[in-house]
Design an enzyme around this catalytic site. Structure first.
Site, short mmCIF file in Angstrom:
data_model
loop_
_atom_site.label_atom_id
_atom_site.label_comp_id
_atom_site.label_asym_id
_atom_site.label_seq_id
_atom_site.Cartn_x
_atom_site.Cartn_y
_atom_site.Cartn_z
N VAL A 72 -1.97 3.51 2.78
CA VAL A 72 -2.63 3.03 1.19
C VAL A 72 -3.49 1.23 2.26
O VAL A 72 -1.91 0.47 2.55
CB VAL A 72 -2.22 2.43 0.12
N CYS A 73 -3.93 1.13 1.68
CA CYS A 73 -4.36 -0.83 2.16
C CYS A 73 -5.34 -0.92 1.37
O CYS A 73 -6.02 -0.57 -0.14
CB CYS A 73 -5.66 -0.72 3.69
N ALA A 74 -6.22 -2.71 1.64
CA ALA A 74 -6.83 -3.18 0.29
C ALA A 74 -8.37 -2.30 -0.04
O ALA A 74 -8.39 -2.05 -0.95
CB ALA A 74 -7.18 -4.68 0.26
N GLU A 76 -9.65 0.20 2.22
CA GLU A 76 -9.50 1.82 2.83
C GLU A 76 -9.35 1.49 4.47
O GLU A 76 -9.39 2.34 4.78
CB GLU A 76 -11.18 2.00 2.64
N MET A 100 -7.36 -0.27 -2.94
CA MET A 100 -6.57 -0.75 -3.88
C MET A 100 -7.38 -0.73 -4.94
O MET A 100 -7.18 -0.86 -5.82
CB MET A 100 -5.48 -1.87 -3.52
#
Length: 375
Positions: A72-74, A76, A100
């Site tokens: 998971v990141c901010a 993609e 996210m």
């Protein structure tokens, strides 16, 4: 191995069904500490992606081989890169599609129950933000209550079930997320209702939502009879639907109570909050099913993913409803406040119609957890 993407709907099912999931979150430590994907059976490892630019060898021992792994990141991009590196090392992992940002905006529709004369009540659970919206559907008509800014979700859902919007409500002027209510009303011709004491600074027309209003949706009645319940805001208003459901807005949650300080008036409003919770709600049937506008922790979700509990159960179990001493209540409410929501003043001004930020700016304003409750 190929790297697959999991979308927010698929992750939401894992949350609701309490599945096991290992999340490798490659955002900065502060962002992860502030806000992450919550799941009762989720495990986490956080390392900023820039520490992995030279390879993932140092974290291989941290990644389980017997669980589903989601990177998971901010937005993609970073998670896709890290997932591909892990895949090259032989691990079977996925990344969160849209990051996210997408998780924050996902809404899971859940049917709460049937109403008299064939109506239905739906709850839209925004798992990434803790927001709860509601749709009353009856005889081809629909009302939406506390809509988020992702208005397409509500419009499309109503269209799929053959209902037209006739009324749109906000229980209060929201400070932690941007309301989609006015946008839906303008697009559909529905009446937009706001509590007038929260609407003194709005720059658009609205219908005054006050105690004593009975609003008909098809064959169902939204009853706002004597349920003016100030405290979270000075205009906060609760609804009873079908003499069965109590929509409590941000006054009462499953595990906590609403904070009174988001207009800077905690000392002024704490007395209103106590009166709403300890007097006005005490006059209601304990059999009413409480449906709040937010949830705080993932444990508040029921087996089907809904957030709902009987009023009598909350009187017995919710600490915020069981503080006999008024001074103790006042100090608990004013001294146990979490940080203010991200950009809450700008969000209030957007909901008043005073400013009109673009979609990307609105998204930035809402990033982070909801903070509407007293801790």
């Amino acid at each position: 191995m190929s790297v697959k993407a999991l979308n927010s709907k698929e992750v939401a099912r894992k949350v609701i069904e309490k599945k096991e999931l290992f999340i490798l979150d490659v955002r900065n430590e502060g962002d992860f500490a502030d806000w992450k994907i919550e799941g009762e059976n989720f495990d986490y490892f956080n390392i900023p992606y820039f520490e992995l630019l030279d390879g993932v060898e140092e974290i291989m021992s941290e990644i389980p081989v017997d669980k589903d792994v989601l990177v998971v990141c901010a937005k993609e991009g970073s998670s896709m890169m890290v997932a591909e590196m892990l895949s090259d090392e032989g691990l079977n992992v996925a990344y969160l599609e849209g990051g996210m940002k997408a998780w924050s905006e996902y809404l899971e529709p859940i049917k709460v129950g049937d109403l008299k004369d064939g109506g239905e009540l739906y709850q839209f659970v925004r798992l990434g933000k803790g927001c709860l919206s509601y749709m009353v559907v009856s005889n081809g008509e629909a009302a939406i209550i506390d809509a988020t800014r992702m208005t397409d979700v509500f419009v499309n859902f109503a269209s799929e079930i053959g209902a037209n919007f006739t009324h749109v409500f906000d229980t209060h002027l929201h400070a932690d997320h941007i309301s989609g209510g006015r946008k839906i009303a303008e697009a559909t011709g529905a009446t937009y209702w706001l509590p007038p004491k929260d609407a003194e600074e709005v720059v658009f027309e609205y219908a005054a939502l006050e105690g004593g209003n009975d609003v008909q949706i098809g064959n169902s009645t939204i009853n706002i009879h004597a349920l003016y319940t100030p405290g979270h805001t000075i205009g906060s208003t609760s609804f009873v639907i079908d003499e069965k459901y109590l929509l409590s807005g941000d006054i009462l949650f499953i595990d906590s109570i609403g904070r009174p300080d988001l207009a800077g008036l905690a000392e002024d409003w704490v007395g209103d909050l106590r009166e709403s919770l300890y007097k006005r709600y005490r006059e209601l049937s304990e059999e009413l099913m409480v449906l709040p506008a937010h949830f705080m922790i993932i444990e508040e979700l029921n087996e089907d993913g809904s957030v709902a509990e009987k009023l009598g159960t909350l009187f017995a179990q919710n600490h915020g409803l069981n503080i006999e001493d008024e001074h103790e209540f006042r100090s608990m409410v004013t001294e146990n406040l979490p940080p203010q929501p991200n950009a809450y003043q700008e969000i209030r001004e957007t909901n008043m119609g005073k400013i009109n930020p673009d979609e990307e700016k609105q998204r930035e304003m809402e990033i982070g957890p909801n903070r509407c409750a007293v801790r």
